[in-house]
Scaffold this motif. Structure first.
Motif, PDB file in Angstrom:
ATOM      1  N   GLU A 265      -1.498   7.781  -4.583  1.00 48.36           N
ATOM      2  CA  GLU A 265      -0.647   8.937  -4.853  1.00 48.36           C
ATOM      3  C   GLU A 265      -0.546   9.859  -3.629  1.00 48.36           C
ATOM      4  O   GLU A 265       0.521  10.431  -3.344  1.00 48.36           O
ATOM      5  N   ARG A 266      -1.683  10.007  -2.872  1.00 48.43           N
ATOM      6  CA  ARG A 266      -1.672  10.850  -1.673  1.00 48.43           C
ATOM      7  C   ARG A 266      -0.763  10.246  -0.611  1.00 48.43           C
ATOM      8  O   ARG A 266       0.014  10.939   0.044  1.00 48.43           O
ATOM      9  N   GLU A 267      -0.857   8.952  -0.418  1.00 46.56           N
ATOM     10  CA  GLU A 267      -0.010   8.292   0.567  1.00 46.56           C
ATOM     11  C   GLU A 267       1.459   8.383   0.169  1.00 46.56           C
ATOM     12  O   GLU A 267       2.346   8.523   1.017  1.00 46.56           O
ATOM     13  N   ILE A 268       1.719   8.265  -1.147  1.00 47.64           N
ATOM     14  CA  ILE A 268       3.098   8.405  -1.620  1.00 47.64           C
ATOM     15  C   ILE A 268       3.635   9.784  -1.291  1.00 47.64           C
ATOM     16  O   ILE A 268       4.793   9.952  -0.857  1.00 47.64           O
ATOM     17  N   THR A 272       6.674  10.607   1.174  1.00 48.57           N
ATOM     18  CA  THR A 272       7.826  11.327   0.629  1.00 48.57           C
ATOM     19  C   THR A 272       8.224  12.476   1.540  1.00 48.57           C
ATOM     20  O   THR A 272       9.423  12.717   1.808  1.00 48.57           O
ATOM     21  N   ASN A 273       7.209  13.220   2.021  1.00 43.62           N
ATOM     22  CA  ASN A 273       7.488  14.333   2.942  1.00 43.62           C
ATOM     23  C   ASN A 273       8.135  13.808   4.222  1.00 43.62           C
ATOM     24  O   ASN A 273       9.076  14.400   4.767  1.00 43.62           O
ATOM     25  N   ARG A 274       7.576  12.704   4.747  1.00 40.05           N
ATOM     26  CA  ARG A 274       8.124  12.124   5.982  1.00 40.05           C
ATOM     27  C   ARG A 274       9.578  11.690   5.769  1.00 40.05           C
ATOM     28  O   ARG A 274      10.428  11.850   6.642  1.00 40.05           O
ATOM     29  N   THR A 303      -2.250   5.230   6.883  1.00 44.64           N
ATOM     30  CA  THR A 303      -2.246   4.618   5.534  1.00 44.64           C
ATOM     31  C   THR A 303      -3.042   3.341   5.535  1.00 44.64           C
ATOM     32  O   THR A 303      -3.278   2.740   6.584  1.00 44.64           O
ATOM     33  N   ARG A 304      -3.458   2.894   4.310  1.00 45.24           N
ATOM     34  CA  ARG A 304      -4.219   1.651   4.182  1.00 45.24           C
ATOM     35  C   ARG A 304      -3.263   0.477   4.050  1.00 45.24           C
ATOM     36  O   ARG A 304      -2.166   0.605   3.518  1.00 45.24           O
ATOM     37  N   ASP A 305      -3.772  -0.667   4.476  1.00 48.75           N
ATOM     38  CA  ASP A 305      -3.027  -1.910   4.296  1.00 48.75           C
ATOM     39  C   ASP A 305      -3.321  -2.429   2.886  1.00 48.75           C
ATOM     40  O   ASP A 305      -4.343  -3.075   2.634  1.00 48.75           O
ATOM     41  N   TRP A 306      -2.429  -2.123   1.970  1.00 43.07           N
ATOM     42  CA  TRP A 306      -2.671  -2.461   0.550  1.00 43.07           C
ATOM     43  C   TRP A 306      -2.462  -3.939   0.234  1.00 43.07           C
ATOM     44  O   TRP A 306      -2.797  -4.382  -0.858  1.00 43.07           O
ATOM     45  N   THR A 307      -1.962  -4.690   1.152  1.00 44.64           N
ATOM     46  CA  THR A 307      -1.755  -6.124   0.874  1.00 44.64           C
ATOM     47  C   THR A 307      -3.068  -6.868   0.707  1.00 44.64           C
ATOM     48  O   THR A 307      -3.125  -7.933   0.101  1.00 44.64           O
TER      49      THR A 307
END
Length: 366
Positions: A265-268, A272-274, A303-307
């Motif tokens: 949620e923080r990364e989202i 979003t701001n960017r 950000t983390r690599d969520w893959t």
């Protein structure tokens, strides 16, 4: 000559009612002799007291006097004077009321005497003038029941208004304005009605048997539905137990899951701001401002690599959904089967040993 004397003797020593040798002979005031039992029975069944031979009427019931001389002569004459016996009759025939011992078949019934007679005992009605006036009919049993209690006449007619049997005199008094027909005619009408009733009763019985089958079929279908519902309930209970086990296992990893969600949620939010900044910059015409701002956008936020992060539901969840889909398919086939053949509706659903599948009972196909 001897034969003539014998014939004369037989006539003199025979009762004119029973036509048998006198038994306790008595004499009436008019001089005629009878068996005490015969004349007593005759008067018991009459309204007026009269002599059966000469038809003489008496104001009161006469006192019978024993004929001593005749009694002695009968005793001396012995059993040589007897009316010859006739063959025994069939049980279903009307019997002679005056026969002693074995009763013989009656050939006529007298509506005045209310007595039935065999050929021998009927003879006085054919010979004596007073008895010839009596009305003789075909033999009838229970003569008393066939006579009108009010007019002492034979019940020969039927009143259709009150649905009762009447005599001729009744049609001139109480039933004067009522439609009256002979008993035979009404008998034929009622017999025809009875035939219709007889034909209707089997149909009524069959209708009721069908209704019983209908009720039993309804009860059977209710029982089948109850059984199916019980299977479904047990099925759902099994699923619920499995699901609770999955949920309990899930509690141990709940903190890790929450952390992952918060990080995502923080990364989202950062992204979003960017995205908003990028969108605003894409519309600016100021070259200097664009280049200065673009430099800050060149490097993306950390950000983390969520893959590399895998989050999969327990394998039992997939089994659960597959079992549910199979149940839906089975129920749909069951509904179509019931529609095509109501007589065998509601086949039994049987769960598999692991409680995760449903199939029909062996031998029953949808």
């Amino acid at each position: 000559m001897a034969a003539a004397n014998t014939s004369c003797s037989e006539e003199n020593f025979s009762c004119s009612i029973c036509l048998d040798v006198f038994n306790s002979p008595v004499t009436t005031a008019c001089g005629h002799n009878f068996c005490r039992t015969c004349i007593t029975k005759f008067w018991d069944e009459q309204v007026k007291y009269k002599c059966p031979v000469c038809n003489k009427l008496f104001d009161t019931r006469p006192d019978l006097q024993v004929n001593t001389l005749l009694t002695e002569m009968v005793d001396r004459f012995g059993t040589s004077v007897r009316v010859k016996e006739q063959p025994c009759v069939e049980p279903a025939e009307v019997l002679c009321d005056f026969c002693t011992g074995t009763q013989l078949k009656a050939v006529k019934s007298c509506l005045v005497c209310l007595i039935s007679y065999c050929p021998t005992h009927l003879e006085p009605h054919q010979r004596v003038a007073g008895l010839k006036k009596h009305r003789l009919v075909e033999p009838m049993d229970r003569l008393e029941d066939r006579m009108c209690k009010k007019h002492n006449q034979l019940l020969e007619l039927f009143c259709r208004t009150e649905q009762v049997s009447v005599c001729q005199f009744c049609t001139e008094t109480d039933h004067k304005s009522h439609p009256v027909v002979p008993l035979k005619e009404e008998y034929e009408v009622k017999t025809a009605q009875l035939g219709k009733i007889e034909a209707k009763v089997p149909r009524m019985i069959q209708e009721r048997k069908l209704k019983i089958q209908e009720i039993k079929e309804a009860d059977r279908q209710i029982a089948d539905v109850a059984q199916v519902l019980n299977v479904l309930i047990s099925y759902v209970e099994k699923w619920w137990d499995d699901f609770n086990e999955i949920r309990e296992n899930r509690i141990s990893t709940e903190k890790q899951t929450e952390d992952l969600i918060k990080e995502l949620e923080r990364e989202i939010e950062d992204l979003t701001n960017r995205s908003s900044v990028v969108k605003q910059l894409s519309h600016t015409k100021d070259h200097l401002h664009f280049l200065q701002a673009f430099r800050s956008l060149k490097d993306p936020p950390p950000t983390r690599d969520w893959t590399s992060v895998e989050v999969r539901p327990p394998s039992s969840i997939g089994t659960f959904w597959r079992s549910l889909d199979q149940l839906k398919e089975t129920l749909n086939m069951d509904t179509a089967y019931v529609t095509m053949d109501p007589d065998t509706a509601h086949p039994k659903l049987i769960p598999s040993e692991d409680g995760k599948r449903v199939h029909h009972r062996r031998g029953m196909k949808p």
